[in-house]
Enzyme design. Structure first.
Site, PDB file in Angstrom:
ATOM      1  N   CYS A  32       1.283  -1.519  -6.456  1.00 46.36           N
ATOM      2  CA  CYS A  32       1.033  -1.674  -5.025  1.00 46.36           C
ATOM      3  C   CYS A  32      -0.346  -1.163  -4.613  1.00 46.36           C
ATOM      4  O   CYS A  32      -0.953  -1.696  -3.675  1.00 46.36           O
ATOM      5  CB  CYS A  32       2.124  -0.982  -4.212  1.00 46.36           C
ATOM      6  SG  CYS A  32       2.371   0.758  -4.610  1.00 46.36           S
ATOM      7  N   HIS A  92      -0.615   1.469   2.250  1.00 50.41           N
ATOM      8  CA  HIS A  92      -1.631   2.205   1.494  1.00 50.41           C
ATOM      9  C   HIS A  92      -3.016   1.882   2.062  1.00 50.41           C
ATOM     10  O   HIS A  92      -3.277   0.751   2.498  1.00 50.41           O
ATOM     11  CB  HIS A  92      -1.616   1.801   0.018  1.00 50.41           C
ATOM     12  CG  HIS A  92      -0.410   2.243  -0.730  1.00 50.41           C
ATOM     13  ND1 HIS A  92       0.494   3.161  -0.252  1.00 50.41           N
ATOM     14  CD2 HIS A  92       0.032   1.881  -1.982  1.00 50.41           C
ATOM     15  CE1 HIS A  92       1.443   3.357  -1.155  1.00 50.41           C
ATOM     16  NE2 HIS A  92       1.190   2.596  -2.200  1.00 50.41           N
TER      17      HIS A  92
END
EC number: 1.2.1.11
Length: 353
Positions: free
Chosen positions: A131, A256
């Protein structure tokens, strides 16, 4: 009539699996049967997919009978055991774990960057990147195609959902313990309030940042940092790319963020970089600091693209760009990219039918 592929979603009841079912309901309906598969303890549950209640089946060899494509979102050890079984039953596996990412016989695919790689799969498996890598690689791939990347320095600011439900639960619990207090003004006061139960993190994450994600690798690097380095090299086809990464956990639930220092082969201009990013598939350029416009997790969460802002040319290097990027780690960082790969493979099957 054109045959529509049968799809299996393995790990359908997990955090990423939940997002996957949402994405399947939002994307074009190219699928025939959709099967939901999870651990035996989740078998029998019913989940909605495209407005239809589907009963979850237990993970077994028989569950893959007649399946064309199987999307896996399960722990590494489960994927390592079951993905080859699904492939042996005739399914193309799209795996979101780390089990096969660096296997030379398994392509590591980001559809906006290297879609051609998905067509060559000797083991019947296609891997989905980590990710953190996915949060930046779409933007980076577009710039690389124009300028030629030669060096990368990255710092990540990673959301707690990257550690699964346990990470989110830990942050929410810790936040409730420190909310409305004066904690954070003295050494150790946050740690004492949180106690020894820091969840999946080595330190308290509320009112804190933790410069460690993953497990210990060689020479003090973390496994997460090595993943970003190795995966970026493989996706871009740059096996000798110089990469330095520092991964940090921050008190954000989902999305993120990364600071990116990218050096290229020749001199770059901000205007051309902005043109590339503004037109790149899967990228949103959101960059007007004078107006207070730049990506933040609070705005990016729940969206599909990689958002890019703070685009600058390095002050001391005319070949380098500085960027700030944000990407939802459960959507493009996991479920969406997996679904996009599955759709590439499904298009092959439909064309051949």
């Amino acid at each position: 009539m054109t045959r529509r592929p049968t799809l299996a979603v393995v790990g359908a009841t997990g955090a990423v699996g939940t997002v996957m079912l949402q994405i399947l309901s939002q994307h074009a309906d190219i699928w025939g049967e959709i099967r939901l598969i999870a651990s035996p303890r989740s078998a029998g549950r019913k989940l909605a997919v495209r407005g239809v209640e589907v009963e979850v089946a237990a993970l077994s060899e028989e569950a893959f009978d007649g399946v064309d494509i199987a999307m896996f979102d399960v722990p590494d050890e489960v994927a390592a055991q079951w993905a080859p079984i699904a492939a042996a039953k005739g399914a193309v596996v799209v795996d979101n774990s780390a089990a096969f990412r660096m296997d030379p016989e398994v392509p590591l695919v980001v559809p906006e960057v290297n879609p051609h790689a998905a067509r060559v799969r000797p083991r019947g498996i296609v891997s989905n990147p980590n990710c953190t890598t996915l949060s930046m690689i779409v933007a980076l791939g577009a710039l690389h195609a124009e300028f030629g990347l030669r060096e990368l320095v990255v710092s990540s600011y990673q959301a707690v959902s990257g550690a699964g439900r346990a990470g989110v639960d830990a942050l929410r619990r810790q936040t409730s313990l420190v909310a409305g207090t004066e904690l954070g003004n003295n050494p150790g006061d946050v740690r004492r309030a949180v106690g020894d139960d820091t969840g999946p993190f080595p330190e308290p994450v509320a009112l804190n940042v933790v410069p460690w994600v993953g497990s210990l690798a060689e020479d003090g690097w973390s496994s997460e940092e090595m993943k970003v380095r190795d995966e970026t090299r493989k996706i871009l086809g740059l096996p000798r790319l110089k990469v330095a990464v520092t991964c940090v956990r921050v008190p954000v639930v989902t999305t993120h963020s990364l600071t990116v220092h990218a050096r290229f082969q020749d001199e770059v201009t901000v205007d051309r970089a902005r043109e590339i990013l503004a037109t790149a598939p899967g990228v949103v350029l959101f960059d007007d600091p004078a107006a207070g416009e730049f990506p933040t997790p609070a705005d990016v969460v729940g969206t599909d693209p990689t958002w890019v802002g703070r685009v600058r040319r390095a002050l001391d290097d005319a070949t380098a760009l500085e960027l700030f990027v944000c990407g939802d780690n459960l959507r493009k960082g996991a479920a969406l990219n997996t679904a996009q790969i599955a759709e590439l493979v499904a298009a092959e099957i439909i064309r051949a039918s």
